[in-house]
Scaffold this motif. Structure first.
Motif, PDB file in Angstrom:
ATOM      1  N   ASP A  49       0.808  -1.225   0.000  1.00 37.10           N
ATOM      2  CA  ASP A  49       0.000   0.000   0.000  1.00 37.10           C
ATOM      3  C   ASP A  49       0.840   1.274   0.000  1.00 37.10           C
ATOM      4  O   ASP A  49       0.417   2.298  -0.539  1.00 37.10           O
ATOM      5  CB  ASP A  49      -0.902   0.025   1.241  1.00 37.10           C
ATOM      6  CG  ASP A  49      -1.948  -1.074   1.231  1.00 37.10           C
ATOM      7  OD1 ASP A  49      -2.164  -1.673   0.162  1.00 37.10           O
ATOM      8  OD2 ASP A  49      -2.533  -1.345   2.297  1.00 37.10           O
ATOM      9  N   ASP A 113      -4.997   4.682 -10.630  1.00 35.26           N
ATOM     10  CA  ASP A 113      -4.506   3.314 -10.835  1.00 35.26           C
ATOM     11  C   ASP A 113      -4.237   2.653  -9.480  1.00 35.26           C
ATOM     12  O   ASP A 113      -4.631   3.171  -8.430  1.00 35.26           O
ATOM     13  CB  ASP A 113      -3.260   3.318 -11.715  1.00 35.26           C
ATOM     14  CG  ASP A 113      -2.104   4.090 -11.092  1.00 35.26           C
ATOM     15  OD1 ASP A 113      -2.191   4.428  -9.890  1.00 35.26           O
ATOM     16  OD2 ASP A 113      -1.114   4.355 -11.805  1.00 35.26           O
ATOM     17  N   SER A 114      -3.552   1.524  -9.518  1.00 38.97           N
ATOM     18  CA  SER A 114      -3.308   0.762  -8.281  1.00 38.97           C
ATOM     19  C   SER A 114      -1.912   1.015  -7.718  1.00 38.97           C
ATOM     20  O   SER A 114      -1.328   0.142  -7.086  1.00 38.97           O
ATOM     21  CB  SER A 114      -3.504  -0.734  -8.551  1.00 38.97           C
ATOM     22  OG  SER A 114      -2.624  -1.159  -9.582  1.00 38.97           O
ATOM     23  N   PRO A 118      -3.362  -1.116  -3.629  1.00 40.22           N
ATOM     24  CA  PRO A 118      -3.755  -1.862  -4.834  1.00 40.22           C
ATOM     25  C   PRO A 118      -4.904  -2.826  -4.627  1.00 40.22           C
ATOM     26  O   PRO A 118      -5.543  -3.240  -5.596  1.00 40.22           O
ATOM     27  CB  PRO A 118      -2.471  -2.616  -5.210  1.00 40.22           C
ATOM     28  CG  PRO A 118      -1.718  -2.749  -3.926  1.00 40.22           C
ATOM     29  CD  PRO A 118      -2.014  -1.484  -3.167  1.00 40.22           C
ATOM     30  N   ASN A 119      -5.178  -3.197  -3.391  1.00 39.94           N
ATOM     31  CA  ASN A 119      -6.237  -4.174  -3.144  1.00 39.94           C
ATOM     32  C   ASN A 119      -7.616  -3.537  -2.981  1.00 39.94           C
ATOM     33  O   ASN A 119      -8.596  -4.247  -2.756  1.00 39.94           O
ATOM     34  CB  ASN A 119      -5.910  -5.000  -1.898  1.00 39.94           C
ATOM     35  CG  ASN A 119      -4.648  -5.822  -2.075  1.00 39.94           C
ATOM     36  OD1 ASN A 119      -4.463  -6.459  -3.107  1.00 39.94           O
ATOM     37  ND2 ASN A 119      -3.768  -5.792  -1.091  1.00 39.94           N
ATOM     38  N   LYS A 121     -10.634  -1.566  -4.680  1.00 41.61           N
ATOM     39  CA  LYS A 121     -11.234  -1.248  -5.979  1.00 41.61           C
ATOM     40  C   LYS A 121     -11.619   0.222  -6.027  1.00 41.61           C
ATOM     41  O   LYS A 121     -12.276   0.740  -5.124  1.00 41.61           O
ATOM     42  CB  LYS A 121     -12.455  -2.127  -6.205  1.00 41.61           C
ATOM     43  CG  LYS A 121     -13.148  -1.905  -7.533  1.00 41.61           C
ATOM     44  CD  LYS A 121     -14.366  -2.810  -7.658  1.00 41.61           C
ATOM     45  CE  LYS A 121     -15.097  -2.557  -8.983  1.00 41.61           C
ATOM     46  NZ  LYS A 121     -16.300  -3.416  -9.104  1.00 41.61           N
ATOM     47  N   ARG A 122     -11.217   0.909  -7.116  1.00 37.37           N
ATOM     48  CA  ARG A 122     -11.539   2.324  -7.268  1.00 37.37           C
ATOM     49  C   ARG A 122     -13.004   2.497  -7.673  1.00 37.37           C
ATOM     50  O   ARG A 122     -13.498   1.820  -8.578  1.00 37.37           O
ATOM     51  CB  ARG A 122     -10.650   2.956  -8.339  1.00 37.37           C
ATOM     52  CG  ARG A 122      -9.343   3.550  -7.848  1.00 37.37           C
ATOM     53  CD  ARG A 122      -8.560   2.652  -6.953  1.00 37.37           C
ATOM     54  NE  ARG A 122      -7.252   3.242  -6.618  1.00 37.37           N
ATOM     55  CZ  ARG A 122      -6.402   2.712  -5.785  1.00 37.37           C
ATOM     56  NH1 ARG A 122      -6.691   1.569  -5.182  1.00 37.37           N
ATOM     57  NH2 ARG A 122      -5.257   3.294  -5.503  1.00 37.37           N
TER      58      ARG A 122
END
Length: 575
Positions: A49, A113-114, A118-119, A121-122
């Motif tokens: 993260d 973006d991630s 990254p885990n 969801k946008r």
């Protein structure tokens, strides 16, 4: 000790640690399992993260996470800072139902973006939360012109939310922050939960601001000195305190004069690349230092896993090895011949008369046999039945003792109880165990009969076997195999000794001395193998439950090496 970032890139060491921790398992309920599992997961999340992406993009805007207790006014503070209603709150708990990241419109590419988190969801600003009361896998994004350039603000869930996933996510988001804006109230600034997280901030040396919100008129001057002393005692004396009144203007915002100092503080941290990089490096340095301090916790917990599984494997090996040794002792000490077996053998041959007949040769034995057939033939099968019954009883007894020993050991250790419970679901019942033991002994007995008939293929030998009777010869061979007076007492010693000699003489008269020895040795070896196979089947449920425990014996060393390599990449200096 304080770690100082070197100019060299530590990304390879960080990625190696991420890979090592991503593979660790904690399947056994040891005393430190939850601590090790939580620490490993925290570090993996923080590397993904925040730490790895921040090292790769030091020039990216800072992430300021706004955290605090339920109802402390985080969402209102975000709206008031940017003078736009983007963060929604509710009177329903939890108030912040999904984390919201607000950024400058010009800096959207850094967050769409991630790259970080990254885990998660946008989701767009207008998207409705999927799940009630929130969804721990979503991050809502919104662009707002009022966000200072060089920083994004993340309105996180409540640190004391009634929803466990929200509490977990709040902690994860705070660990992904370049700076914290910690919001509390005049009524709740002394609560334990906020101070536990503030202690974490002190460990990380993260850039921190304290917002004391909803301060009634005239109360601020009383609270501020106490709050300042608390911050000093927690190693946070340098954190600025921003006091905000209870007032809300006609637009639904905190008055500008109350939030302006906080906005100016943020602008000062992000006004140029040098300032932003300094904040990022300070937070990175603290994050990695805090990460490295968790090495003993994780390595120790992994070591416990290895030790616990090794102990359980040893328990299984020792319990059933003891059963095998116990059975071997019983096969050698005359226990098989006790009671019923000796009685049945005496019925077949007696002692004195058979000894005299055997001394004159096989012809006299044939005469004796002819007499049996004209009267009552010998019943060697009774002896064989008694021997096989004795073997079954001994086998079952040793197996049950092994299982009882193992159950007592595992019940005495909390980490083994769940494994025992799983294994007991597959352990054979008493009826199944007796049936399996009977089948094994019957198979062994059948192989014994085969050995007798194959050894007596010559015409003379065949005639002798037929003259005496296969059952009698089989019974005699069993007597020879198990003959010993070591475990017998009193009159049993004399009886066993005498009948063993009779059996030996009978077999030698039929097959010859060498053949008898070979048959007895092979039968004994076959029985020992069968016994080992029986106990292996009895131990199988326990072994299978241990086999599914994914405990890597190399994991403690692998993880410790990854930590040490990262330490070397940073170097050490005194604080």
């Amino acid at each position: 000790m304080k770690l100082t970032v070197r100019e060299s890139d530590p990304t390879p060491e960080l990625e190696a640690l991420h890979e090592a921790l991503g593979q660790v398992q904690f399947p056994i309920a040891t005393s430190h399992r939850e601590d090790g599992r939580e620490a490993s997961a925290d570090i993996v999340h923080q590397l993904e993260d925040y730490i790895l992406p921040r090292f790769e993009t030091l020039e990216a805007p800072l992430l300021g996470v706004i955290g605090g207790s339920t109802g402390s006014g985080k969402s209102l503070l975000v709206n008031s800072l940017i003078r736009e209603h983007v963060a929604e709150s509710s009177a329903i708990r939890p108030t912040t139902r999904r984390p919201l990241l607000v950024h400058s419109p010009k800096e959207a590419a850094w967050f769409n973006d991630s790259r970080i988190l990254p885990n998660l969801k946008r989701m767009g600003a207008s998207a409705q939360p999927s799940g009630d009361p929130g969804n721990g896998s979503e991050l809502q994004l919104a662009a707002a012109a009022g966000v200072p350039s060089g920083v994004a603000l993340l309105d996180s869930p409540d640190i004391d939310s009634v929803v466990e996933d929200n509490r977990r996510l709040a902690g994860q988001l705070l660990q992904a922050a370049d700076l914290w804006i910690f919001v509390t109230t005049a009524a709740r600034y002394g609560d334990a939960i906020p101070w536990a997280l503030l202690d974490e901030a002190a460990k990380r040396d993260v850039v921190l601001a304290i917002v004391l919100n909803r301060v009634p008129a005239g109360v601020g001057m009383q609270i501020r000195p106490d709050l300042s002393l608390r911050l000093v005692s927690h190693g946070l004396g340098s954190a600025p305190i921003f006091m905000i009144s209870e007032a809300v203007d006609e637009s639904g915002f905190i008055p500008e004069q109350d939030v302006a100092p906080l906005r100016q503080w943020l602008a000062g941290l992000t006004e140029d690349k040098v300032s932003r990089t300094s904040v990022a490096r300070q937070s990175l340095d603290g994050a990695v230092r805090a990460l490295l301090e968790r090495k003993p916790q994780i390595v120790g917990a992994l070591g416990q896993q290895v030790d616990a599984k090794s102990a359980m494997v040893h328990d299984v090996e020792h319990s059933f090895s003891a059963a095998t040794s116990g059975m071997d002792t019983l096969l050698n000490d005359g226990s098989v011949l006790r009671g019923e077996v000796l009685h049945r053998w005496q019925e077949v041959v007696g002692t004195g008369e058979w000894m005299r007949k055997l001394e004159t040769g096989v012809a006299s034995v044939r005469d004796r046999i002819s007499g049996w057939f004209s009267g009552r033939p010998p019943k060697g099968d009774h002896v064989e039945d008694a021997v096989t019954d004795s073997l079954v009883v001994l086998l079952v007894s040793q197996a049950e003792q092994a299982i009882s020993r193992l159950e007592a050991q595992w019940l005495d250790r909390p980490e083994s109880v769940s494994v025992l419970t799983a294994a007991q679901m597959s352990v054979r019942s008493s009826e199944e165990r007796n049936e399996a033991a009977r089948e094994l002994v019957d198979q062994w007995h059948a192989s014994l009969t085969d050995a007798i008939t194959s050894t007596g293929k010559e015409k003379k030998a065949t005639a002798r076997v037929l003259s005496v009777g296969v059952n009698v010869v089989g019974a005699a061979l069993m007597i020879v195999i198990f003959a010993s007076t070591a475990g017998l007492t009193g009159g049993e010693v004399a009886v066993a000794g005498g009948t063993a000699v009779v059996a030996q003489k009978l077999l030698e008269a039929v097959f010859g001395e060498d053949a008898v020895r070979r048959m007895a040795d092979k039968a004994r070896t076959d029985l020992e193998r069968a016994v080992s196979a029986f106990f292996a089947q009895e131990s199988q449920p326990f072994r299978e439950c241990l086999d599914v425990l994914e405990v890597d014996e190399e994991a403690p060393a692998t993880v410790e090496a990854a930590f040490k390599n990262l330490e070397k990449a940073y170097g050490r200096t005194l604080r």
